[in-house]
Write an enzyme that holds these catalytic residues in place. Structure first.
Site, PDB file in Angstrom:
ATOM      1  N   CYS A 132      35.242   0.593   3.579  1.00  0.00           N
ATOM      2  CA  CYS A 132      35.927   1.432   2.583  1.00  0.00           C
ATOM      3  C   CYS A 132      34.925   2.292   1.833  1.00  0.00           C
ATOM      4  O   CYS A 132      34.196   1.795   0.963  1.00  0.00           O
ATOM      5  CB  CYS A 132      36.715   0.561   1.602  1.00  0.00           C
ATOM      6  SG  CYS A 132      37.592   1.510   0.325  1.00  0.00           S
ATOM      7  N   CYS A 135      35.588   2.647  -1.921  1.00  0.00           N
ATOM      8  CA  CYS A 135      35.305   1.414  -2.659  1.00  0.00           C
ATOM      9  C   CYS A 135      33.807   1.243  -2.903  1.00  0.00           C
ATOM     10  O   CYS A 135      33.385   0.836  -3.988  1.00  0.00           O
ATOM     11  CB  CYS A 135      35.821   0.198  -1.886  1.00  0.00           C
ATOM     12  SG  CYS A 135      37.555   0.255  -1.426  1.00  0.00           S
ATOM     13  N   ASP A 136      33.000   1.541  -1.888  1.00  0.00           N
ATOM     14  CA  ASP A 136      31.595   1.145  -1.910  1.00  0.00           C
ATOM     15  C   ASP A 136      30.591   2.284  -1.841  1.00  0.00           C
ATOM     16  O   ASP A 136      29.380   2.044  -1.920  1.00  0.00           O
ATOM     17  CB  ASP A 136      31.321   0.180  -0.746  1.00  0.00           C
ATOM     18  CG  ASP A 136      32.168  -1.081  -0.831  1.00  0.00           C
ATOM     19  OD1 ASP A 136      32.436  -1.531  -1.957  1.00  0.00           O
ATOM     20  OD2 ASP A 136      32.565  -1.606   0.225  1.00  0.00           O
TER      21      ASP A 136
END
Length: 315
Positions: A132, A135-136
């Site tokens: 992701c 997300c990261d």
């Protein structure tokens, strides 16, 4: 007989549980042997509102579970092997348990990221391997990273990651990409994106600090190579977890459950879907939680309408 049963315990299912429990509907939540959804495989979550210093993914899921239990939600662990949506109340079969009867069902089983299946991959999720970008990506500021994949998702993730990374290397097994022309053109025009095509990933390389490289095989020369990197993003797609439904609910061309736009209603009255199992666009914890709230409210209103109809008939 349960008023409402929730299948799945990611952010969507647990949010639905909190809302239904607070409405005194005493929901039953069925969690698989690995409860909590994809957030349980992540480390620090920095983009969930309310946590200015971030929170560990497993801790966030544990807190949501405790919040649902506080209001009276019941949890049961086991694989759902079969559901019968042919008539209400609905019947759910759980491995190792007696069948459950429910007036409404919320499906929040999520979608599982596809992995390459190579050594060093799964065990380093959260330690340099991710599925992701949104997300990261923030954790890889000014670092060199790899995106594995050749479809639209891979091109989108590679382009997004250039906001943070010093260089993004796209690794694909074939010389041709599956991505649409417009997505390919957009990626090729980005000066931060470089290409390593015709390379077959073999192994994620690490040291005690995390990921250091990706071992690949050059399909043209049949020689092994190492691409040095600080992080690897796997972008080869997701699989919605709908197999247990046995085709009883319609899905789109990618296999995601279809709901009435603006609601979580499926084609079967009393059955609702929320979270990543019906969302192939956003796939975020906060958006999943939002649809979990929607599903709970939709289920509550459905039950109220059924109750009023019953009272009117009796009266």
């Amino acid at each position: 007989m349960y008023k409402s049963v929730i299948i799945g315990t990611g952010p969507a299912g647990l949010t639905a549980a909190i809302y239904l429990a607070r409405a005194n509907l005493e929901p039953l939540i069925i969690e698989g042997p690995e409860p909590g959804g994809q957030l349980t495989t992540t480390t620090e979550v920095e983009n969930f509102p309310g946590f200015p210093d971030g929170i560990m993914g497993p801790e966030l899921m544990d807190n949501m579970r405790k919040q649902a239990e506080r209001f009276g939600a019941e949890f049961r662990t086991g694989w759902v092997t079969n559901v019968d949506f042919s008539k209400r109340p609905f019947r759910i079969s759980i491995e190792g348990h007696e069948d459950i009867i429910a007036e409404t069902i919320v499906v929040s089983t999520g979608a599982s990221a596809k992995y390459l299946g190579i050594p060093g991959e799964r065990e380093n999720v959260g330690r340099g391997v991710s599925t992701c970008a949104t997300c990261d990506g923030f954790f890889f500021r000014n670092k060199k990273i790899i995106v594995v994949g050749g479809g639209d998702s891979a091109m989108e993730e590679a382009h997004f990651l250039t906001r943070f990374a010093s260089e993004v290397v796209v690794v694909n097994r074939r010389s041709e990409l599956r991505a649409s022309k417009i997505m390919q053109d957009r990626a090729r025009q980005n000066p931060k994106i470089s290409w390593s095509l015709d390379r077959n990933p073999l192994e994620v390389l690490t040291n005690d600090r995390g990921v250091t490289g990706l071992k690949v095989r050059n399909n043209l020369t049949n020689e092994d190579e190492v691409i040095e990197t600080d992080g690897i993003f796997i972008a080869i797609g997701h699989t919605p977890n709908t197999k247990f439904l046995d085709g009883q609910l319609p899905v789109d061309e990618q296999g995601y459950l279809l709901v009435t736009p603006g609601t979580t209603e499926t084609t079967i009255p009393g059955v609702f879907a929320c979270g990543d199992v019906q969302d192939h666009k956003y796939r975020q914890a906060i958006s999943a939680a939002g649809t979990g709230c929607m599903a709970a409210l939709d289920a509550e209103r459905f039950l109220d309408a059924v109750e009023h109809q019953t009272v009117a008939i009796v009266g």
